[in-house]
Design an enzyme around this catalytic site. Sequence first.
Site, mmCIF file in Angstrom:
data_model
loop_
_atom_site.group_PDB
_atom_site.id
_atom_site.type_symbol
_atom_site.label_atom_id
_atom_site.label_comp_id
_atom_site.label_asym_id
_atom_site.label_seq_id
_atom_site.Cartn_x
_atom_site.Cartn_y
_atom_site.Cartn_z
ATOM 1 N N CYS A 73 37.667 21.562 -14.345
ATOM 2 C CA CYS A 73 37.511 20.280 -13.643
ATOM 3 C C CYS A 73 36.121 20.160 -13.011
ATOM 4 O O CYS A 73 35.143 20.069 -13.736
ATOM 5 C CB CYS A 73 38.651 20.114 -12.657
ATOM 6 S SG CYS A 73 38.973 18.399 -12.271
ATOM 7 N N HIS A 165 43.670 21.643 -15.120
ATOM 8 C CA HIS A 165 43.843 22.734 -14.143
ATOM 9 C C HIS A 165 44.851 23.779 -14.620
ATOM 10 O O HIS A 165 46.020 23.728 -14.223
ATOM 11 C CB HIS A 165 44.314 22.154 -12.809
ATOM 12 C CG HIS A 165 43.278 21.389 -12.077
ATOM 13 N ND1 HIS A 165 42.439 21.961 -11.147
ATOM 14 C CD2 HIS A 165 42.914 20.095 -12.153
ATOM 15 C CE1 HIS A 165 41.614 21.049 -10.667
ATOM 16 N NE2 HIS A 165 41.880 19.904 -11.265
ATOM 17 N N GLU A 167 45.246 26.634 -13.639
ATOM 18 C CA GLU A 167 45.693 27.455 -12.507
ATOM 19 C C GLU A 167 46.911 26.838 -11.814
ATOM 20 O O GLU A 167 47.517 27.461 -10.954
ATOM 21 C CB GLU A 167 44.540 27.663 -11.512
ATOM 22 C CG GLU A 167 44.163 26.480 -10.630
ATOM 23 C CD GLU A 167 43.339 25.400 -11.350
ATOM 24 O OE1 GLU A 167 43.269 25.426 -12.598
ATOM 25 O OE2 GLU A 167 42.796 24.514 -10.663
HETATM 26 N N1 GLN Z 1 36.224 14.522 -9.634
HETATM 27 C C1 GLN Z 1 35.839 15.809 -9.133
HETATM 28 C C2 GLN Z 1 34.369 16.071 -9.394
HETATM 29 O O1 GLN Z 1 33.787 15.510 -10.300
HETATM 30 C C3 GLN Z 1 36.634 16.882 -9.822
HETATM 31 C C4 GLN Z 1 38.054 16.844 -9.382
HETATM 32 C C5 GLN Z 1 38.743 18.164 -9.497
HETATM 33 O O2 GLN Z 1 38.089 19.209 -9.591
HETATM 34 N N2 GLN Z 1 40.048 18.132 -9.427
HETATM 35 O O3 GLN Z 1 33.801 16.847 -8.692
#
Ligand code: GLN
Length: 181
Positions: A73, A165, A167
């Site tokens: 992410c 995610h 995790e």
């Molecule tokens: N939108 C966040 C970013 O770009 C990422 C969101 C997340 O890690 N769940 O930093």
Amino acid sequence: MALQGDFQEHLSTLGRLGVEAFPVKDEEGISKVNALVIPGGESTTMGILLTRWGLREIIRERAREGMPILGTCAGMVLLAKQVENIEQPLLGLMNITVRRNAFGRQRDSFECELDIKGLEGPPFKAVFIRAPVITVAAPPVEVLAKIDDKIVLAKEGNLLACAFHPELTEDTRIYRLFLGL
Ligand code: GLN
């Protein structure tokens, strides 16, 4: 990497897999590990801290020497060479362009069943939270999963970029892929 974000969840999954894992947030820590997970969180905040605490160069150097990195992410955003429509500090290690919050805002978070190239067994239940996607992946990047035209998992050598995610679910196959690196 424990600068910010949900590193604790990664630590417990790695622990369950019998991997010796510990939080790192300084140069000494980074020089000790032989693989690194960059968690979800806020990529802008993490990028600023990486630069301020002088970790950017050592991570880049170790990655170039072959250290495997899993970026999930926000971690995936940091691995990218480029982010659409925004200037922010990045590690810039992978030949990918990402779009942040590509599925909308927090309330647009969702789960779905994902077919992942090279992963045996049933589809992977993937959790997306304000997720980024990869909009451009240039060689030698290998695309491993997509939702329509949005790339959500990609690999470039020792680097793995994951928009969701792993995790937060019980399925450990993404970690196995990472540990295989
Ligand atoms: N939108 C966040 C970013 O770009 C990422 C969101 C997340 O890690 N769940 O930093």
